[in-house]
Scaffold this active site. Sequence first.
Site, PDB file in Angstrom:
ATOM      1  CD  GLU A 188     -19.457  -2.554 -38.597  1.00 20.96           C
ATOM      2  OE1 GLU A 188     -19.000  -3.258 -37.697  1.00 20.96           O
ATOM      3  OE2 GLU A 188     -18.728  -1.976 -39.416  1.00 20.96           O
ATOM      4  CD  GLU A 382     -18.070   2.396 -38.147  1.00 19.86           C
ATOM      5  OE1 GLU A 382     -17.099   1.616 -38.275  1.00 19.86           O
ATOM      6  OE2 GLU A 382     -18.988   2.223 -37.326  1.00 19.86           O
TER       7      GLU A 382
HETATM    8  C1  BG6 Z   1     -16.436  -1.043 -37.312  1.00 24.36           C
HETATM    9  C2  BG6 Z   1     -17.081  -0.745 -35.993  1.00 24.36           C
HETATM   10  O1  BG6 Z   1     -16.644  -2.361 -37.637  1.00 24.36           O
HETATM   11  O2  BG6 Z   1     -15.062  -0.952 -37.408  1.00 24.36           O
HETATM   12  C3  BG6 Z   1     -16.298   0.214 -35.119  1.00 24.36           C
HETATM   13  O3  BG6 Z   1     -18.387  -0.254 -36.176  1.00 24.36           O
HETATM   14  C4  BG6 Z   1     -14.836  -0.151 -35.176  1.00 24.36           C
HETATM   15  O4  BG6 Z   1     -16.825   0.173 -33.828  1.00 24.36           O
HETATM   16  C5  BG6 Z   1     -14.352  -0.018 -36.609  1.00 24.36           C
HETATM   17  O5  BG6 Z   1     -14.040   0.586 -34.314  1.00 24.36           O
HETATM   18  C6  BG6 Z   1     -12.884  -0.309 -36.787  1.00 24.36           C
HETATM   19  O6  BG6 Z   1     -12.572  -1.544 -36.248  1.00 24.36           O
HETATM   20  P1  BG6 Z   1     -11.404  -1.725 -35.195  1.00 24.36           P
HETATM   21  O7  BG6 Z   1     -11.492  -3.112 -34.763  1.00 24.36           O
HETATM   22  O8  BG6 Z   1     -10.168  -1.397 -35.935  1.00 24.36           O
HETATM   23  O9  BG6 Z   1     -11.685  -0.743 -34.114  1.00 24.36           O
END
Ligand code: BG6
Length: 487
Positions: A188, A382
Amino acid sequence: MSFPEGFLWGGAIAANQAEGAYAAGGKGLSVADVATYKPHADVKDYKTHTAVSLDAIKKAMGDTDCTYYPKRRGIDFYHRYKEDLALLAEMGFKVFRFSIAWSRLYPTGEETEPNEEGLAFYEDILKELKRLNIEPLVTLSHYEMPLHLSLKYNGFTDRRVIEYFVRFCRTCFAHYGKYVKYWLNFNEVDSIIRHPFITGGIIPELCGDRGETACCYQALHHQFVAAGHSAKLCHEMVPGGQMGCMLTKLMTYPRTCAPEDVAATQKKNLENMFYSDVMVFGEYPRMILKDLEKRGIEIQMAPEDLSVIKEGTVDFISFSYYMSMTESVDPDAERTPGNTVLGVKNPYLASSEWGWQVDPVGLRISLIELYDRYRKPLFVVENGIGSKDVLEEDGSIHDPYRIDYFRRHFQEMEKAIDAGVELMGYTSWAPIDLISASTNQMSKRYGFIYVDQDDMGNGSLKRIRKDSFYWYKKVIATNGRDMSDEI
Ligand code: BG6
């Protein structure tokens, strides 16, 4: 309609959120190790959670506590990775995305030789993945820069850090190139604007007269140059190696069809894609340069920087996708949080408990938009929903909301593939519960596998299969043909 033969189904984690063992095996402190759990802050207010100051960092450095610095303990993947990988293999994973903690290989970032114990740790993981027939997808930088580089150089703001990062990449390609074909440079990369410390090691107080925003763009430029070097090295050192960029796909729709809302939305979406534009096309978009100029932000570039960026473009585009939002010029439009953003609320969408608006169709739109723009293979690296799960007395965890979320997103991926999008694979975030990147909570659970640990770090760390575990296993086994509720 179907997923292509050999579609890479799997899941993704990051070292700093999973490994724990923050001081083991010669590892140095990383920026993640000083991230503080703030139990009283509103979980929808990401800025408070990710805020940092020199005082807070120094306090953390003098403390060995792991309760309020949860990324130091993670889920103890460091010691339990064999058990965890076995569970992923049981689900039939074809690919596993994980990151290499820079500070395990180079504890301060400045060493000239890597730390052997750190090197061996990742080699063991890669050997295990090979044995399990799971393709690795390795992120080189996922929010875990050595803290020393942050304090001494203000992170990537200083161009000397490029060289340290390139050294780290060279070590990874030399030692792991025989195991790893697919690499990602910066997780990101666009997030440097939203949380500069976590992404680029930038400490606001060290920005001086130049100001934080200008430092962010300078650091971003250095990351682009570092990414260029890294892609080039990957191609030279890793037989068949492919490098991808990684973008937070922040899908934004106009709140209304009023032309001013549409124009404001267009600006947002162009800004969101500018990062991948640079890494795919190998040059800065003219409109972004113009905008920076108007804002008085000057990026200092060395003479060779633009050719490094041009020569080190990526082979595929990966992105995270969790939610969407809308944009409006109406200052009173109701706002709602998303993945480290605040957008305008969409009346057609429901939100997660953390306020993130769930929008499977937005994934299809994103895939089509990105493929049309770049004409390169895409990888969803993701996607998932953070929820509070309940461990029943009989040891089961029923998570139909997670199954529903994934099913609806997979159906949209299928439609995008059917429309002609080249999609290499999909890694859910995260197949196993881990520490939240933004809020440092454990209770924001994403996994198919439950980890017995609460927000304060209490629990046995036992791994327990949720209902979604069996569902995803079935989806993978049928290559997406059977997404029915039955498990
Ligand atoms: C993404 C990141 O933005 O979102 C991850 O690359 C992160 O590292 C994921 O865990 C979910 O976000 P959060 O804040 O719910 O863990």
